[in-house]
Design a protein around this motif. Structure first.
Motif, PDB file in Angstrom:
ATOM      1  N   GLN A 118      31.821 -66.809  52.883  1.00 27.84           N
ATOM      2  CA  GLN A 118      32.566 -68.079  52.905  1.00 27.84           C
ATOM      3  C   GLN A 118      32.479 -68.785  51.553  1.00 27.84           C
ATOM      4  OE1 GLN A 118      34.523 -69.429  55.276  1.00 27.84           O
ATOM      5  NE2 GLN A 118      34.230 -67.575  56.486  1.00 27.84           N
ATOM      6  N   ALA A 119      31.645 -68.296  50.654  1.00 26.59           N
ATOM      7  CA  ALA A 119      31.443 -68.958  49.351  1.00 26.59           C
ATOM      8  C   ALA A 119      32.674 -68.784  48.467  1.00 26.59           C
ATOM      9  CB  ALA A 119      30.206 -68.366  48.674  1.00 26.59           C
ATOM     10  N   PRO A 120      32.818 -69.664  47.458  1.00 30.45           N
ATOM     11  CA  PRO A 120      33.987 -69.552  46.574  1.00 30.45           C
ATOM     12  C   PRO A 120      33.899 -68.345  45.637  1.00 30.45           C
ATOM     13  CG  PRO A 120      32.476 -71.247  45.782  1.00 30.45           C
ATOM     14  CD  PRO A 120      31.933 -70.782  47.090  1.00 30.45           C
ATOM     15  N   THR A 121      35.069 -67.840  45.228  1.00 31.02           N
ATOM     16  CA  THR A 121      35.127 -66.793  44.192  1.00 31.02           C
ATOM     17  C   THR A 121      36.266 -67.142  43.240  1.00 31.02           C
ATOM     18  OG1 THR A 121      36.590 -65.472  45.628  1.00 31.02           O
ATOM     19  CG2 THR A 121      34.251 -64.894  45.643  1.00 31.02           C
ATOM     20  N   GLY A 122      36.109 -66.775  41.971  1.00 31.01           N
ATOM     21  CA  GLY A 122      37.126 -67.094  40.967  1.00 31.01           C
ATOM     22  C   GLY A 122      38.472 -66.476  41.336  1.00 31.01           C
ATOM     23  N   PRO A 171      27.165 -67.831  44.241  1.00 36.35           N
ATOM     24  CA  PRO A 171      27.328 -68.781  45.355  1.00 36.35           C
ATOM     25  C   PRO A 171      27.179 -68.058  46.698  1.00 36.35           C
ATOM     26  CG  PRO A 171      28.941 -69.235  43.652  1.00 36.35           C
ATOM     27  CD  PRO A 171      28.268 -67.933  43.269  1.00 36.35           C
ATOM     28  N   ALA A 172      27.746 -66.865  46.804  1.00 39.76           N
ATOM     29  CA  ALA A 172      27.614 -66.090  48.053  1.00 39.76           C
ATOM     30  C   ALA A 172      26.171 -65.656  48.273  1.00 39.76           C
ATOM     31  CB  ALA A 172      28.541 -64.870  48.009  1.00 39.76           C
ATOM     32  N   THR A 173      25.510 -65.244  47.188  1.00 35.72           N
ATOM     33  CA  THR A 173      24.110 -64.818  47.310  1.00 35.72           C
ATOM     34  C   THR A 173      23.260 -65.969  47.851  1.00 35.72           C
ATOM     35  OG1 THR A 173      24.464 -63.453  45.333  1.00 35.72           O
ATOM     36  CG2 THR A 173      22.186 -63.760  46.052  1.00 35.72           C
ATOM     37  N   TRP A 174      23.483 -67.150  47.293  1.00 33.25           N
ATOM     38  CA  TRP A 174      22.683 -68.311  47.719  1.00 33.25           C
ATOM     39  C   TRP A 174      23.043 -68.715  49.151  1.00 33.25           C
ATOM     40  CZ3 TRP A 174      18.307 -70.375  47.273  1.00 33.25           C
ATOM     41  CH2 TRP A 174      18.049 -71.718  47.525  1.00 33.25           C
ATOM     42  N   SER A 175      24.319 -68.633  49.509  1.00 32.02           N
ATOM     43  CA  SER A 175      24.693 -68.927  50.905  1.00 32.02           C
ATOM     44  C   SER A 175      23.994 -67.951  51.848  1.00 32.02           C
ATOM     45  CB  SER A 175      26.206 -68.821  51.098  1.00 32.02           C
ATOM     46  OG  SER A 175      26.860 -69.857  50.413  1.00 32.02           O
ATOM     47  N   CYS A 185      23.965 -57.350  40.684  1.00 32.44           N
ATOM     48  CA  CYS A 185      23.759 -58.682  40.098  1.00 32.44           C
ATOM     49  C   CYS A 185      22.414 -59.291  40.474  1.00 32.44           C
ATOM     50  CB  CYS A 185      24.894 -59.603  40.532  1.00 32.44           C
ATOM     51  SG  CYS A 185      26.507 -58.997  39.985  1.00 32.44           S
ATOM     52  N   ALA A 186      21.716 -58.746  41.428  1.00 34.82           N
ATOM     53  CA  ALA A 186      20.402 -59.249  41.867  1.00 34.82           C
ATOM     54  C   ALA A 186      19.888 -58.294  42.933  1.00 34.82           C
ATOM     55  CB  ALA A 186      20.525 -60.663  42.448  1.00 34.82           C
ATOM     56  N   LEU A 187      18.716 -58.585  43.427  1.00 29.70           N
ATOM     57  CA  LEU A 187      18.191 -57.883  44.618  1.00 29.70           C
ATOM     58  C   LEU A 187      17.455 -58.955  45.424  1.00 29.70           C
ATOM     59  CD1 LEU A 187      16.172 -54.525  44.713  1.00 29.70           C
ATOM     60  CD2 LEU A 187      15.675 -56.466  46.205  1.00 29.70           C
ATOM     61  N   VAL A 188      17.958 -59.236  46.612  1.00 24.84           N
ATOM     62  CA  VAL A 188      17.363 -60.271  47.453  1.00 24.84           C
ATOM     63  C   VAL A 188      16.472 -59.591  48.492  1.00 24.84           C
ATOM     64  CG1 VAL A 188      17.801 -62.208  49.022  1.00 24.84           C
ATOM     65  CG2 VAL A 188      19.376 -61.759  47.120  1.00 24.84           C
ATOM     66  N   THR A 189      15.190 -59.950  48.472  1.00 22.50           N
ATOM     67  CA  THR A 189      14.276 -59.403  49.476  1.00 22.50           C
ATOM     68  C   THR A 189      14.369 -60.275  50.736  1.00 22.50           C
ATOM     69  OG1 THR A 189      12.521 -60.700  48.445  1.00 22.50           O
ATOM     70  CG2 THR A 189      12.687 -58.396  47.796  1.00 22.50           C
ATOM     71  N   VAL A 190      14.305 -59.628  51.899  1.00 21.69           N
ATOM     72  CA  VAL A 190      14.541 -60.345  53.163  1.00 21.69           C
ATOM     73  C   VAL A 190      13.546 -59.885  54.231  1.00 21.69           C
ATOM     74  CG1 VAL A 190      16.282 -60.942  54.905  1.00 21.69           C
ATOM     75  CG2 VAL A 190      17.034 -60.193  52.627  1.00 21.69           C
ATOM     76  N   SER A 195      16.504 -78.164  50.646  1.00 22.74           N
ATOM     77  CA  SER A 195      15.275 -78.499  49.908  1.00 22.74           C
ATOM     78  C   SER A 195      14.098 -77.597  50.268  1.00 22.74           C
ATOM     79  CB  SER A 195      14.889 -79.971  50.145  1.00 22.74           C
ATOM     80  OG  SER A 195      14.628 -80.188  51.508  1.00 22.74           O
ATOM     81  N   THR A 196      14.222 -76.760  51.275  1.00 24.64           N
ATOM     82  CA  THR A 196      13.053 -75.946  51.675  1.00 24.64           C
ATOM     83  C   THR A 196      13.338 -74.449  51.661  1.00 24.64           C
ATOM     84  OG1 THR A 196      13.540 -76.021  54.052  1.00 24.64           O
ATOM     85  CG2 THR A 196      12.201 -77.838  53.162  1.00 24.64           C
ATOM     86  N   THR A 197      14.448 -74.069  51.061  1.00 23.24           N
ATOM     87  CA  THR A 197      14.710 -72.627  50.926  1.00 23.24           C
ATOM     88  C   THR A 197      14.016 -72.150  49.650  1.00 23.24           C
ATOM     89  OG1 THR A 197      16.780 -72.863  52.123  1.00 23.24           O
ATOM     90  CG2 THR A 197      16.486 -70.842  50.853  1.00 23.24           C
ATOM     91  N   ARG A 198      12.828 -71.655  49.828  1.00 20.62           N
ATOM     92  CA  ARG A 198      11.954 -71.253  48.727  1.00 20.62           C
ATOM     93  C   ARG A 198      12.012 -69.741  48.520  1.00 20.62           C
ATOM     94  NH1 ARG A 198      11.702 -75.739  48.053  1.00 20.62           N
ATOM     95  NH2 ARG A 198      12.641 -74.915  46.172  1.00 20.62           N
ATOM     96  N   ALA A 199      11.492 -69.307  47.362  1.00 20.47           N
ATOM     97  CA  ALA A 199      11.233 -67.884  47.162  1.00 20.47           C
ATOM     98  C   ALA A 199      10.016 -67.538  48.014  1.00 20.47           C
ATOM     99  CB  ALA A 199      10.952 -67.606  45.694  1.00 20.47           C
ATOM    100  N   VAL A 200      10.218 -66.757  49.076  1.00 23.64           N
ATOM    101  CA  VAL A 200       9.110 -66.433  49.980  1.00 23.64           C
ATOM    102  C   VAL A 200       8.635 -65.018  49.661  1.00 23.64           C
ATOM    103  CG1 VAL A 200       8.335 -66.286  52.370  1.00 23.64           C
ATOM    104  CG2 VAL A 200      10.140 -67.901  51.750  1.00 23.64           C
ATOM    105  N   ARG A 201       7.393 -64.939  49.239  1.00 19.21           N
ATOM    106  CA  ARG A 201       6.875 -63.616  48.846  1.00 19.21           C
ATOM    107  C   ARG A 201       5.601 -63.268  49.618  1.00 19.21           C
ATOM    108  NH1 ARG A 201       7.608 -66.418  43.861  1.00 19.21           N
ATOM    109  NH2 ARG A 201       9.421 -65.757  42.646  1.00 19.21           N
ATOM    110  N   LYS A 202       4.680 -64.271  49.716  1.00 14.27           N
ATOM    111  CA  LYS A 202       3.402 -63.967  50.375  1.00 14.27           C
ATOM    112  C   LYS A 202       3.493 -64.145  51.886  1.00 14.27           C
ATOM    113  CE  LYS A 202       0.180 -64.703  46.601  1.00 14.27           C
ATOM    114  NZ  LYS A 202      -0.869 -65.540  45.998  1.00 14.27           N
ATOM    115  N   ARG A 203       4.355 -65.033  52.341  1.00 16.98           N
ATOM    116  CA  ARG A 203       4.400 -65.328  53.790  1.00 16.98           C
ATOM    117  C   ARG A 203       5.502 -64.538  54.482  1.00 16.98           C
ATOM    118  NH1 ARG A 203       4.608 -71.582  54.424  1.00 16.98           N
ATOM    119  NH2 ARG A 203       5.198 -70.917  56.525  1.00 16.98           N
ATOM    120  N   LEU A 204       5.498 -63.217  54.255  1.00 17.12           N
ATOM    121  CA  LEU A 204       6.496 -62.360  54.908  1.00 17.12           C
ATOM    122  C   LEU A 204       5.816 -61.471  55.929  1.00 17.12           C
ATOM    123  CD1 LEU A 204       8.693 -61.088  51.935  1.00 17.12           C
ATOM    124  CD2 LEU A 204       9.327 -62.778  53.678  1.00 17.12           C
TER     125      LEU A 204
END
Ligand SMILES: Cc1cc2nc3c(=O)[nH]c(=O)nc-3n(C[C@H](O)[C@H](O)[C@H](O)COP(=O)(O)O)c2cc1C
Length: 221
Positions: A41-45, A138-142, A181-186, A12-21
């Motif tokens: 560890q996420a599922p794949t088809g 699913p892997a991206t979100w994990s 498929c996306a770009l995740v900032t970290v 419930s608290t995994t937010r898109a964090v942009r300003k507080r980095l």
């Protein structure tokens, strides 16, 4: 350092964090590795496990792709920058402010992780598209959940895909053979307390047996 959040807190608290980095604090490769170990560890088809993850920290590459991202962002943002008239509109305004900040500072985010899938996914029929994106996100979100528990903030982004081929050339990703498929900032967050977001009651977005009727969760199944 792990936050050791409970499952409910994490979800419930995994937010898109942009300003507080914290742009100046590097992310240890060992921490990224642990997050990626959770991701795979996420599922794949069909248990296809086709994922590839491109980690980007190179300053020149980031600067070049950030320019593409900003172009896409400002093309997307300007038509949406109107006065909000509803709660959802005001929430959108906050997202827009936060997302503009991210766009303006995109290359300053210490790490980007680009989840990729084999083949070109453009123009696939729904069955194939669902299988392909369902085998990476699913892997991206994990990865994003694991990152949160390590004190990292992430944001799932897609706008650089407006210029996917140019980004592929800059980053050396074989465009014909792999789809980004996306770009995740970290990056590490400033403080670690994040709140659940405001969302509609699930009854209003869930139907049970009859499409269009709000689900009634008080009935025994
Ligand atoms: C498919 C998808 C694409 C997104 N693309 C972007 C993006 O390009 N740039 C950005 O700043 N955020 C992007 N986001 C993040 C959303 O704006 C964010 O998840 C949403 O506003 C909800 O905020 P929250 O995650 O903090 O609850 C994307 C999210 C998803 C799921």
């Amino acid at each position: 350092m792990r936050l050791n959040l409970t499952a409910d807190e994490l979800l419930s608290t995994t937010r898109a964090v942009r300003k507080r980095l914290d742009f100046d604090r590097p992310v240890e490769p060992s921490v990224l590795k642990e997050c990626l170990e959770s991701a795979v560890q996420a599922p794949t088809g069909g248990n296809s496990q086709g994922w590839r993850f491109m980690v980007v920290t190179d300053a020149d590459k980031k600067a070049a792709v950030a320019e593409l991202y900003r172009n896409a962002w400002y093309d997307y943002y300007e038509p949406m920058d109107r006065e909000p008239r509803s709660d959802k509109g005001r929430q959108l305004k906050r997202v827009m402010s936060s997302a503009t900040y991210l766009a303006d500072n995109f290359e300053r985010v210490p790490v980007w992780v680009i989840p990729c899938m084999p083949g070109r996914l453009d123009n696939l029929p729904n069955l194939m598209a669902a299988g392909a994106y369902g085998s990476i996100h699913p892997a991206t979100w994990s990865f994003m959940l694991a990152a949160r528990d390590h004190g990292l903030g992430t944001s799932f982004t897609t706008l650089h895909l407006t210029y996917e081929q140019q980004a592929a050339e800059i980053l050396g990703i074989p465009f014909a053979d792999y789809t980004q498929c996306a770009l995740v900032t970290v990056g590490y967050t400033v403080g670690t307390d994040f709140k659940p977001a405001s969302r509609p009651p699930v009854e209003t977005v869930t139907y049970w047996d009859t499409w269009g009727d709000e689900a009634d969760f008080s009935n025994p199944a």
